[in-house]
Motif scaffolding. Sequence first.
Motif, short mmCIF file in Angstrom:
data_model
loop_
_atom_site.label_atom_id
_atom_site.label_comp_id
_atom_site.label_asym_id
_atom_site.label_seq_id
_atom_site.Cartn_x
_atom_site.Cartn_y
_atom_site.Cartn_z
N TYR A 71 0.82 -1.21 0.00
CA TYR A 71 0.00 0.00 0.00
C TYR A 71 0.86 1.26 0.00
O TYR A 71 0.52 2.27 -0.63
N LYS A 72 2.01 1.21 0.66
CA LYS A 72 2.89 2.37 0.74
C LYS A 72 3.47 2.76 -0.62
O LYS A 72 3.96 3.88 -0.78
N ARG A 73 3.38 1.86 -1.59
CA ARG A 73 3.96 2.13 -2.91
C ARG A 73 3.04 2.95 -3.80
O ARG A 73 3.46 3.44 -4.85
N ILE A 74 1.77 3.08 -3.44
CA ILE A 74 0.83 3.73 -4.35
C ILE A 74 0.70 5.21 -4.00
O ILE A 74 0.97 5.63 -2.86
N PRO A 75 0.26 6.05 -4.94
CA PRO A 75 0.17 7.50 -4.71
C PRO A 75 -0.72 7.90 -3.55
O PRO A 75 -0.47 8.90 -2.89
N GLU A 76 -1.80 7.14 -3.30
CA GLU A 76 -2.71 7.54 -2.22
C GLU A 76 -1.97 7.61 -0.88
O GLU A 76 -2.16 8.56 -0.11
N TYR A 77 -1.15 6.62 -0.60
CA TYR A 77 -0.39 6.65 0.65
C TYR A 77 0.66 7.75 0.62
O TYR A 77 0.79 8.53 1.57
N GLN A 78 1.39 7.83 -0.48
CA GLN A 78 2.52 8.76 -0.56
C GLN A 78 2.08 10.22 -0.49
O GLN A 78 2.77 11.05 0.08
N GLN A 79 0.90 10.54 -1.07
CA GLN A 79 0.48 11.93 -1.13
C GLN A 79 -0.59 12.32 -0.11
O GLN A 79 -0.76 13.50 0.19
N ILE A 80 -1.31 11.33 0.41
CA ILE A 80 -2.43 11.65 1.31
C ILE A 80 -2.25 11.01 2.68
O ILE A 80 -2.40 11.68 3.71
N ASN A 81 -1.93 9.73 2.72
CA ASN A 81 -1.90 8.99 3.98
C ASN A 81 -0.50 8.70 4.50
O ASN A 81 -0.31 7.79 5.31
N ASN A 82 0.47 9.45 4.04
CA ASN A 82 1.84 9.24 4.49
C ASN A 82 1.92 9.33 6.01
O ASN A 82 1.46 10.30 6.61
N GLY A 83 2.51 8.31 6.63
CA GLY A 83 2.61 8.28 8.08
C GLY A 83 1.48 7.52 8.76
O GLY A 83 1.44 7.42 9.99
N MET A 84 0.57 6.97 7.97
CA MET A 84 -0.52 6.17 8.53
C MET A 84 0.03 5.01 9.35
O MET A 84 1.02 4.38 8.98
N SER A 85 -0.62 4.71 10.46
CA SER A 85 -0.19 3.60 11.30
C SER A 85 -0.71 2.28 10.75
O SER A 85 -1.66 2.25 9.95
N LEU A 86 -0.12 1.19 11.18
CA LEU A 86 -0.57 -0.13 10.76
C LEU A 86 -2.00 -0.38 11.23
O LEU A 86 -2.80 -0.98 10.51
N ALA A 87 -2.35 0.10 12.41
CA ALA A 87 -3.71 -0.07 12.93
C ALA A 87 -4.73 0.64 12.04
O ALA A 87 -5.81 0.10 11.74
N ASP A 88 -4.40 1.86 11.60
CA ASP A 88 -5.31 2.58 10.69
C ASP A 88 -5.42 1.87 9.35
O ASP A 88 -6.49 1.83 8.74
N PHE A 89 -4.30 1.30 8.88
CA PHE A 89 -4.33 0.55 7.63
C PHE A 89 -5.25 -0.66 7.74
O PHE A 89 -5.99 -0.98 6.82
N LYS A 90 -5.20 -1.33 8.88
CA LYS A 90 -6.06 -2.51 9.08
C LYS A 90 -7.53 -2.12 9.00
O LYS A 90 -8.36 -2.90 8.51
N ASN A 91 -7.87 -0.92 9.46
CA ASN A 91 -9.27 -0.48 9.40
C ASN A 91 -9.76 -0.32 7.97
O ASN A 91 -10.87 -0.75 7.63
N ILE A 92 -8.97 0.32 7.12
CA ILE A 92 -9.41 0.50 5.74
C ILE A 92 -9.30 -0.81 4.96
O ILE A 92 -10.11 -1.08 4.05
N PHE A 93 -8.33 -1.64 5.30
CA PHE A 93 -8.19 -2.95 4.65
C PHE A 93 -9.44 -3.80 4.91
O PHE A 93 -9.91 -4.51 4.01
N PHE A 94 -9.99 -3.68 6.11
CA PHE A 94 -11.16 -4.47 6.49
C PHE A 94 -12.31 -4.26 5.52
O PHE A 94 -12.92 -5.23 5.02
N TRP A 95 -12.66 -3.00 5.22
CA TRP A 95 -13.83 -2.74 4.38
C TRP A 95 -13.61 -3.20 2.94
O TRP A 95 -14.52 -3.75 2.31
N GLU A 96 -12.41 -3.03 2.42
CA GLU A 96 -12.16 -3.50 1.06
C GLU A 96 -12.18 -5.02 1.01
O GLU A 96 -12.69 -5.61 0.05
N TRP A 97 -11.64 -5.67 2.03
CA TRP A 97 -11.66 -7.14 2.06
C TRP A 97 -13.10 -7.66 2.15
O TRP A 97 -13.47 -8.60 1.46
N VAL A 98 -13.92 -7.03 3.01
CA VAL A 98 -15.33 -7.44 3.11
C VAL A 98 -16.04 -7.26 1.78
O VAL A 98 -16.82 -8.12 1.35
N HIS A 99 -15.75 -6.15 1.11
CA HIS A 99 -16.38 -5.88 -0.19
C HIS A 99 -16.02 -6.97 -1.21
O HIS A 99 -16.89 -7.50 -1.91
N ARG A 100 -14.74 -7.32 -1.25
CA ARG A 100 -14.32 -8.36 -2.19
C ARG A 100 -14.85 -9.74 -1.78
O ARG A 100 -15.19 -10.56 -2.64
#
Length: 367
Positions: A71-100
């Motif tokens: 996730y850190k390799r894509i522009p969204e992280y580099q330009q918007i979410n830079n510095g996001m914690s692993l815990a915050d990443f798990k939160n957004i990962f959850f909804w995309e995983w549920v969707h898929r």
Amino acid sequence: MTDAALPRPTARPLAVSNWLLSLCALIFVMVVVGGITRLTESGLSITEWKPISGAIPPITEAQWLREFELYKRIPEYQQINNGMSLADFKNIFFWEWVHRQLGRVIGLVALLPLLWFAVKKAIPRRYGWRTGSIFLLVCVQGAIGWWMVASGLTERTDVSHVRLAVHLLTALLIFGFTLWTALDLRSEGAVPRRIPTIGLWAFAALALQLLFGAYVAGLDAGYAFNSWPLMGDEIYPSAAPWLEPFFRNFVDNPITVQFIHRWWAFVVLVFAVALARRVRTLSRRHSAALHAAIGLQILLGIGTLLSGMNLHVAVAHQATAVLVVASFVAAVHRLAGARATASTLPGTRGFEDEPNFPLVPSEAEAR
């Protein structure tokens, strides 16, 4: 003929119809979760498409760190979410995983009963191609979903709003087509019904509103103006930037897109009221459902703006869009049934004189 007077369908078509209605319920949940995924900006958290192995989420710390590094390799992280914690990443990962994951469940629910009914020869004649098409559309929708996500992995910080619109409208097309087929199977003799002209116009108006709703979502155009009925102090802000060429404003200009979505809703309302008046003499519940769905949707749309895109209100707005589609499909299908009944009676006039368009090929065409 009233709803109560209609003969009950035989057991086999009823079982197939129940399967399709279950599929509709899953698609409804899928659209709601998709709305949450979008509004929480979770859609780009999974950067790989693994239709089978991706069903198992990360479990160990090493697996989570690997997903986070991707996730850190894509522009969204580099330009918007830079510095996001692993815990915050798990939160957004959850909804995309549920969707898929829901997409995988829908694929299985579309396939396994289809195979079972096909083996048992329980699918009525002329419905084989329709039920098979529903499964194929579900598969295509999965590919469209990845096509949408891929647009935000390299150069953009979000997904293409055009691809998002294709993804959402395809989901609603599958929902509407599946619901219409389920209702056909519950009708007298499981005879496929044809869409009357008023239904075609109503569906076209609704599809255009849904398209602009998807553009509003993809462009975050709901944040442009949070007032209603005026946009700021004007119907349309005169100082708003204007894109060239002209037609781009109807796709890429957030202010124009929000303006159209605001007011085209009332065009759809006119069609909803017209449908409700036509169907009221046949079924009061269809008329009431249509009024309730479109009224609630307009109120939620206004509430979404005034609340500053509150997550709960915005999700309710997207969920109600599916209910609006369902109410339109049910009302048009009921009108189509009245027309079909009238056309079998000698000396009748009315619905039988109205041009119509088949959802399925005629028997001669099928042969």
